[in-house]
Design a protein around this motif. Structure first.
Motif, PDB file in Angstrom:
ATOM      1  N   THR A 147       0.828  -1.209   0.000  1.00  0.00           N
ATOM      2  CA  THR A 147       0.000   0.000   0.000  1.00  0.00           C
ATOM      3  C   THR A 147       0.856   1.250   0.000  1.00  0.00           C
ATOM      4  O   THR A 147       0.582   2.211  -0.736  1.00  0.00           O
ATOM      5  CB  THR A 147      -0.943  -0.005   1.219  1.00  0.00           C
ATOM      6  N   TRP A 148       1.901   1.266   0.806  1.00  0.00           N
ATOM      7  CA  TRP A 148       2.816   2.419   0.802  1.00  0.00           C
ATOM      8  C   TRP A 148       3.454   2.594  -0.575  1.00  0.00           C
ATOM      9  O   TRP A 148       3.636   3.726  -1.051  1.00  0.00           O
ATOM     10  CB  TRP A 148       3.906   2.251   1.860  1.00  0.00           C
ATOM     11  N   THR A 149       3.802   1.503  -1.219  1.00  0.00           N
ATOM     12  CA  THR A 149       4.413   1.582  -2.547  1.00  0.00           C
ATOM     13  C   THR A 149       3.474   2.265  -3.542  1.00  0.00           C
ATOM     14  O   THR A 149       3.881   3.140  -4.311  1.00  0.00           O
ATOM     15  CB  THR A 149       4.792   0.181  -3.053  1.00  0.00           C
ATOM     16  N   VAL A 150       2.211   1.890  -3.512  1.00  0.00           N
ATOM     17  CA  VAL A 150       1.227   2.505  -4.412  1.00  0.00           C
ATOM     18  C   VAL A 150       1.090   3.996  -4.115  1.00  0.00           C
ATOM     19  O   VAL A 150       1.077   4.834  -5.027  1.00  0.00           O
ATOM     20  CB  VAL A 150      -0.139   1.803  -4.285  1.00  0.00           C
ATOM     21  N   VAL A 151       1.024   4.361  -2.837  1.00  0.00           N
ATOM     22  CA  VAL A 151       0.871   5.775  -2.464  1.00  0.00           C
ATOM     23  C   VAL A 151       2.091   6.586  -2.902  1.00  0.00           C
ATOM     24  O   VAL A 151       1.961   7.692  -3.456  1.00  0.00           O
ATOM     25  CB  VAL A 151       0.651   5.903  -0.948  1.00  0.00           C
ATOM     26  N   LEU A 152       3.281   6.056  -2.665  1.00  0.00           N
ATOM     27  CA  LEU A 152       4.497   6.804  -2.979  1.00  0.00           C
ATOM     28  C   LEU A 152       4.750   6.921  -4.477  1.00  0.00           C
ATOM     29  O   LEU A 152       5.390   7.875  -4.930  1.00  0.00           O
ATOM     30  CB  LEU A 152       5.702   6.150  -2.290  1.00  0.00           C
ATOM     31  N   LEU A 153       4.253   5.960  -5.258  1.00  0.00           N
ATOM     32  CA  LEU A 153       4.450   6.003  -6.709  1.00  0.00           C
ATOM     33  C   LEU A 153       3.301   6.687  -7.450  1.00  0.00           C
ATOM     34  O   LEU A 153       3.385   6.890  -8.661  1.00  0.00           O
ATOM     35  CB  LEU A 153       4.629   4.577  -7.258  1.00  0.00           C
TER      36      LEU A 153
END
Length: 450
Positions: free
Chosen positions: A303-309
Motif C-alpha cells: 500500500t505504501w508503494t502505491v501511495v508513494l508512486l
C-alpha cells in the motif's frame, strides 16, 4: 507464581475493573506520547526549529522509551505493576508541565525525555497484569484489547487536543495534559492492585538471578522473534501517527487539518476493530502466528508503494486505504508479546516483554529521525513547506526496516520450527492445516512455535 484456576464471578468482575483502571492509565500515556505529533507545526513555530529539531524531540522521547524497556522490565518483575504505572503517570505529568512552560529547544527536549521515561513504565506494566487476573484462554484477546483500546488516547490527541491548541494556545493545552497525568496517578493509587487476593508471588530475584534471567530471556528464540515481529509490524503506523502522518497529509497531500485529524482518528478506530479479531486468530492458530505477521507486513509495504508512486497527490480513497492498512500495524505488533509470553516462564515476563517492546520503538525512532533528515536535505533553508516529492523520498526509508524485520522473523521462525521438530511436532502446509481446521478434524497443539 500462580493464579486461581477457576475465578469466581466476583473475581472476574474485579479483574475487569482492575484492567479498566490500568487501561485508562495506558490511554493517557498514549495521549502524552502522541501530543507532540499533532502539534508539530506549532512546535516548529514556538521553538523556531526545523524538521530535524522537531524530529529530535520525538527521537529522544522514543530513545528513552526503548532504552528503558529492559531496565523497566526487570524493575517490573521486582516491584509490580502498580508502583511502575504510578511512577510513570507522575513522570509524564511533570514532562507535560515542563513542555507547557518551555520556550526553547533544550527545555522542550527535557520535557519529552520525561514523557518517554514515564511512557516506558506503563505499557508492559499493564500487560503484566493480564495473565495474573485473567485465565490463559482469554489472555491473547485481552492483550489485543489492551493495545487497541489504549489508542483512545491517540484519538484524544488527534482531535480534542488539536482543537484546544488552536483555540486556547500552547500553555493551557499542555497544562491540561499534565493534569490528565495526575488524574491517572490518582486512579492507579486508589484502585489498582497487582494480583488477585490469595495469589502467591515469587520473591524478588537477587542481582545474580536477574542477570541469569536476562541472559535466558535473550537466548530464547521466542523472545527474539517477538522483538522482530514488533519491529516489522509496528514502526510504520507509529511513525505516521506520532509525527509525520499529519504533515504528510496536510502539507504533502494538501488535505485540510480537519481531514487529516479524521484520518488519524480512523487509523485508531480500525485498530480497535481489528485487534480483537487478530487476538482470536492468534488464540485459535498459535502455531501460525508468523503467517499473520507476514500478511500485515506485505499489505503495508504494498500500500505504501502505491501511495508513494502515485503521480501527483494521492486521491482521498487511496489515503483512506493507507490509513485502514496502517490501522492493522498496532494489533500486529501485539503478536510479538504473545511470542514472548508463551515461550518464557512467568518470572521472566516483564523482562521478556521489555525486550520485545524495544524492537518497534527503535525502528520508529530511527525512521522518525531519517524522515526529518531527508526532508531538511531536500528542502532549502528552514522552510516547513515540504514538497510531495520530498515526502516520497523521506518515507522510502521504511523499506530498510521492513527488510531487517523480515529477515529477523524468518531466521527465528526457523529456530522455533526446528525445536518443534525435535519435540515431534511437524507443521502441515498452511493450506492443508486450514482445510483440516475448517472440517473440525485437527487436534489442538500447545502454544509453542510460530
Amino acid at each position: 507464581m500462580s493464579t486461581p484456576s477457576a475465578p469466581s464471578t466476583a473475581t472476574t468482575r474485579r479483574a475487569y475493573a482492575i484492567w479498566a483502571v490500568a487501561l485508562v492509565a495506558y490511554a493517557i500515556a498514549i495521549f502524552h506520547r502522541a501530543s507532540l505529533g499533532v502539534a508539530g507545526v506549532e512546535a516548529q513555530e514556538r521553538f523556531s526549529a526545523g524538521a530535524s529539531a522537531i524530529s529530535l524531540f520525538l527521537v529522544l522521547q522514543l530513545a528513552v522509551y526503548a532504552g528503558l524497556q529492559v531496565p523497566v522490565g526487570v524493575a517490573l518483575d521486582r516491584f509490580g505493576s502498580r508502583r511502575m504505572i504510578l511512577t510513570g503517570a507522575l513522570t509524564m505529568a511533570v514532562g507535560q508541565l515542563v513542555l507547557a512552560l518551555a520556550t526553547d529547544v533544550p527545555t522542550a527536549v527535557v520535557a519529552r525525555v520525561l514523557v518517554g521515561a514515564g511512557d516506558a513504565m506503563t505499557f508492559i506494566s499493564v500487560l503484566r497484569l493480564v495473565p495474573l487476573w485473567f485465565p490463559g484462554r482469554v489472555v491473547p484477546v485481552i492483550t489485543q484489547l489492551t493495545g487497541i483500546l489504549g489508542q483512545i488516547g491517540q484519538i484524544a490527541a488527534a482531535y480534542p487536543l488539536v482543537r484546544l491548541l488552536h483555540s486556547a494556545g500552547w500553555e493551557p493545552t499542555f497544562l491540561g495534559a499534565a493534569a490528565m497525568g495526575v488524574l491517572a496517578a490518582v486512579l492507579v493509587l486508589v484502585a489498582l492492585r497487582d494480583a488477585p487476593p490469595g495469589t502467591v508471588l515469587a520473591p524478588p530475584a537477587g542481582l545474580a538471578q536477574v542477570r541469569r534471567n536476562l541472559v535466558d530471556t535473550w537466548r530464547e528464540p521466542g523472545t527474539r522473534i517477538g522483538l522482530f515481529t514488533h519491529l516489522v509490524t509496528q514502526f510504520s503506523g507509529t511513525v505516521f501517527a506520532l509525527l509525520w502522518g499529519y504533515p504528510f497529509l496536510t502539507t504533502g497531500q494538501g488535505l485540510s487539518a480537519g481531514a487529516a485529524a479524521t484520518l488519524l482518528s480512523l487509523l485508531v478506530v480500525v485498530g480497535m476493530g481489528f485487534g480483537p479479531l487478530l487476538g482470536q486468530l492468534v488464540a485459535r492458530w498459535p502455531l501460525r502466528r508468523s503467517n499473520l505477521v507476514f500478511g500485515i507486513l506485505g499489505i503495508t509495504a504494498v500500500t505504501w508503494t502505491v501511495v508513494l508512486l502515485w503521480p501527483g497527490p494521492a486521491p482521498l480513497w487511496l489515503l483512506v486505504v493507507l490509513v485502514l492498512v496502517l490501522g492493522t500495524n498496532g494489533p500486529g505488533s501485539m503478536i510479538g508479546f504473545d511470542f514472548a509470553r508463551t515461550e518464557n516462564p512467568v518470572e521472566r515476563s516483564g523482562s521478556a516483554s521489555g525486550v520485545v517492546n524495544v524492537g518497534g520503538f527503535v525502528a520508529s525512532l530511527l525512521t522518525v529521525l531519517a524522515i526529518g533528515f531527508v526532508l531538511d536535505v531536500l528542502t532549502p533553508g528552514s522552510s516547513t513547506d515540504y514538497s510531495l516529492d520530498a515526502f516520497r523520498a523521506a518515507f522510502a526509508v521504511q523499506y530498510v526496516f521492513w527488510g531487517i524485520g523480515l529477515v529477523g522473523v524468518l531466521t527465528h521462525r526457523r529456530q522455533l520450527r526446528a525445536r518443534l521438530a525435535r519435540d515431534g511436532v511437524v507443521l502441515a502446509p498452511l493450506v492443508t492445516a486450514a482445510r483440516a481446521r475448517l472440517r473440525g478434524g485437527s487436534a489442538y497443539l500447545p502454544p509453542r512455535g510460530d
